[in-house]
Design a protein around this motif. Structure first.
Motif, PDB file in Angstrom:
ATOM      1  N   LEU A 284      -4.046   2.785  -8.065  1.00  0.00           N
ATOM      2  CA  LEU A 284      -5.309   3.152  -7.414  1.00  0.00           C
ATOM      3  C   LEU A 284      -6.095   1.922  -6.958  1.00  0.00           C
ATOM      4  O   LEU A 284      -6.757   1.939  -5.921  1.00  0.00           O
ATOM      5  N   LYS A 285      -6.006   0.847  -7.752  1.00  0.00           N
ATOM      6  CA  LYS A 285      -6.671  -0.399  -7.345  1.00  0.00           C
ATOM      7  C   LYS A 285      -6.059  -0.953  -6.059  1.00  0.00           C
ATOM      8  O   LYS A 285      -6.759  -1.437  -5.173  1.00  0.00           O
TER       9      LYS A 285
ATOM     10  N   TRP B 158       0.846  -1.202   0.000  1.00  0.00           N
ATOM     11  CA  TRP B 158       0.000   0.000   0.000  1.00  0.00           C
ATOM     12  C   TRP B 158       0.879   1.249   0.000  1.00  0.00           C
ATOM     13  O   TRP B 158       0.608   2.224  -0.720  1.00  0.00           O
TER      14      TRP B 158
ATOM     15  N   ALA C 207      -7.093   6.059   6.193  1.00  0.00           N
ATOM     16  CA  ALA C 207      -7.965   5.020   5.650  1.00  0.00           C
ATOM     17  C   ALA C 207      -8.530   4.172   6.791  1.00  0.00           C
ATOM     18  O   ALA C 207      -7.838   3.895   7.786  1.00  0.00           O
ATOM     19  N   ASN C 208      -9.806   3.811   6.632  1.00  0.00           N
ATOM     20  CA  ASN C 208     -10.493   2.898   7.564  1.00  0.00           C
ATOM     21  C   ASN C 208     -10.519   3.415   9.001  1.00  0.00           C
ATOM     22  O   ASN C 208     -10.296   2.668   9.970  1.00  0.00           O
TER      23      ASN C 208
ATOM     24  N   LEU D  33      -4.506   0.814  -3.755  1.00  0.00           N
ATOM     25  CA  LEU D  33      -4.882   1.705  -2.648  1.00  0.00           C
ATOM     26  C   LEU D  33      -6.310   1.463  -2.182  1.00  0.00           C
ATOM     27  O   LEU D  33      -6.616   1.501  -0.989  1.00  0.00           O
ATOM     28  N   SER D  34      -7.212   1.209  -3.126  1.00  0.00           N
ATOM     29  CA  SER D  34      -8.616   1.009  -2.776  1.00  0.00           C
ATOM     30  C   SER D  34      -8.891  -0.384  -2.225  1.00  0.00           C
ATOM     31  O   SER D  34      -9.963  -0.640  -1.670  1.00  0.00           O
ATOM     32  N   SER D  35      -7.911  -1.296  -2.359  1.00  0.00           N
ATOM     33  CA  SER D  35      -8.124  -2.666  -1.880  1.00  0.00           C
ATOM     34  C   SER D  35      -8.050  -2.775  -0.358  1.00  0.00           C
ATOM     35  O   SER D  35      -8.552  -3.729   0.232  1.00  0.00           O
TER      36      SER D  35
ATOM     37  N   LYS E 225      -9.442  -2.268   2.873  1.00  0.00           N
ATOM     38  CA  LYS E 225     -10.734  -1.903   3.449  1.00  0.00           C
ATOM     39  C   LYS E 225     -10.845  -2.291   4.923  1.00  0.00           C
ATOM     40  O   LYS E 225     -11.896  -2.124   5.553  1.00  0.00           O
TER      41      LYS E 225
END
Length: 383
Positions: free
Chosen positions: A67-68, A47, A91-92, A70-72, A74
């Motif tokens: 970006l994929k 990340w 994040a989160n 980074l968005s993974s 969760k």
């Protein structure tokens, strides 16, 4: 190995197995948590690498992949900070609507403690990724303790239920056996008393018959004791010194002359609520144990005193003594240091004093090679 030793060994084995299971759960869960923590570390390093690539902006295709990545993420809470700990990205995290800056500052401090930060370095800047454990990892870390707690609870409940059932069955058996013994003794005792009275009319020398009558009356007392087991006796206010002397008097004539009896009884009488037949049973058991401990020769001192509203009876022998580790176990059913014996005397004595007289009985003191003192405490009655 005696039954008492087997029971103690079984308890230790049971405890050892439970401890081994608990340790196994902790080791396995710690290994799983460690593996998962490594996996999350690798994910966060990926990340962080994606963040660096996004900052470098190396082409549209690579940016799309970045970006994929980074968005993974969760599940793992993370904060991106610059060298001055200013928050650049998070994040989160559940950010509150009010005072979000303070919340993020506190989270940075907590995440610093949670894991070693990941450093992002480039020619133009230096940034840090602080991250914590995912909710899944946290649950995995707490799970073994919850599991051990639940397992311990059910084991304890099962053990206590089994022990209670076993004790209830044993008590029922003992009560039934005791009452049946008392019932069976009743008829021959009555017959023997009648024969003694008959023989007195046929001879002028009644001294021997008088001693025989005492022994028959003694059997009647024993039968009365057995009949009282399992029922609730009604103690009456008695002079403790007199009751103790009467209990010892019968044994004194039937024990070796090498055993000397001494009494230390105050001039003023002390009273307590006593069930005579059961109380004398306790005194006799303690006296016989003292004689056995001295191997048939020595000195037994019976001392009566009062303290804090209690009547205290100390029975001291000059026997071989007891190690301190045995002070409590001597009252356990089946415990005995003799080659022959059921190991029930002191157990019965404890039950009689505590359950029927609401008092205490314990080993007051003991020294190897010097002797042992047992103490009985009964609530004093003022007359």
């Amino acid at each position: 190995m005696r039954s008492f030793d087997k029971k103690v060994l079984a308890k230790y084995i049971f405890i050892a197995i439970a401890i081994a299971i608990a340790i196994s759960f902790l080791i396995i869960s710690n290994q799983m948590a460690g593996d998962m923590a490594k996996d999350e570390r690798q994910k966060m390093e990926l990340w962080a690498d994606a963040l660096q690539r996004a900052a470098d902006n190396n082409g549209v295709d690579e940016l799309d992949l970045t970006l994929k990545i980074l968005s993974s993420n969760k599940t793992i809470p993370a904060i991106l900070c610059d060298e001055d700990n200013n928050v650049l990205m998070h994040a989160n995290l559940d950010i509150p609507s009010d005072d979000s800056l303070k919340y993020l500052a506190d989270q940075v401090i907590d995440l610093k403690k949670a894991n070693i930060p990941i450093v992002i370095e480039s020619p133009n800047f230096k940034q840090y990724v602080y991250y914590g454990d995912s909710s899944t990892l946290k649950r995995l870390q707490y799970y073994p303790f919850i599991q051990i707690g639940v397992m311990t609870f059910f084991i304890c409940v099962s053990f206590l239920a089994l022990l209670s059932t076993k004790n209830a069955e044993q008590n029922k058996l003992w009560v039934g056996l005791s009452k049946e013994t008392a019932h069976q003794l009743g008829t021959p005792i009555s017959s023997m008393l009648a024969w003694v009275e008959y023989l007195k009319t046929k001879t002028s020398d009644v001294s021997t018959l008088n001693e025989m009558e005492k022994d028959v009356m003694r059997l009647q007392v024993v039968a009365d004791r057995f009949s009282k087991i399992g029922s609730t006796p009604s103690p009456e206010t008695r002079e403790v010194g007199e009751e103790m002397m009467q209990s010892v008097a019968y044994l004194e004539k039937r024990i070796s002359k090498k055993v000397k009896f001494e009494f230390d009884i105050p001039g003023d009488p002390l009273y307590a609520k006593i069930s005579t037949s059961l109380f004398s049973w306790v005194i006799e058991n303690l006296t016989k144990n003292a004689v056995d401990a001295m191997e048939g020769q020595g000195r037994i001192v019976f001392k009566l005193s009062q303290k804090n509203g209690m009547v205290c009876i100390d029975i001291t022998d000059s026997g071989k003594g007891l190690p301190k580790a045995m002070f409590k176990s001597v009252f356990s059913p089946g415990f005995t240091t003799k080659e022959r014996g059921w190991g029930l005397g002191l157990s019965l004595a404890k039950r009689i004093i505590e359950d029927y007289h609401k008092g205490k009985i314990y080993v007051k003191s003991s020294e190897i090679g010097v002797g042992t003192t047992f103490r009985i405490e009964l609530k004093r009655e003022v007359i």
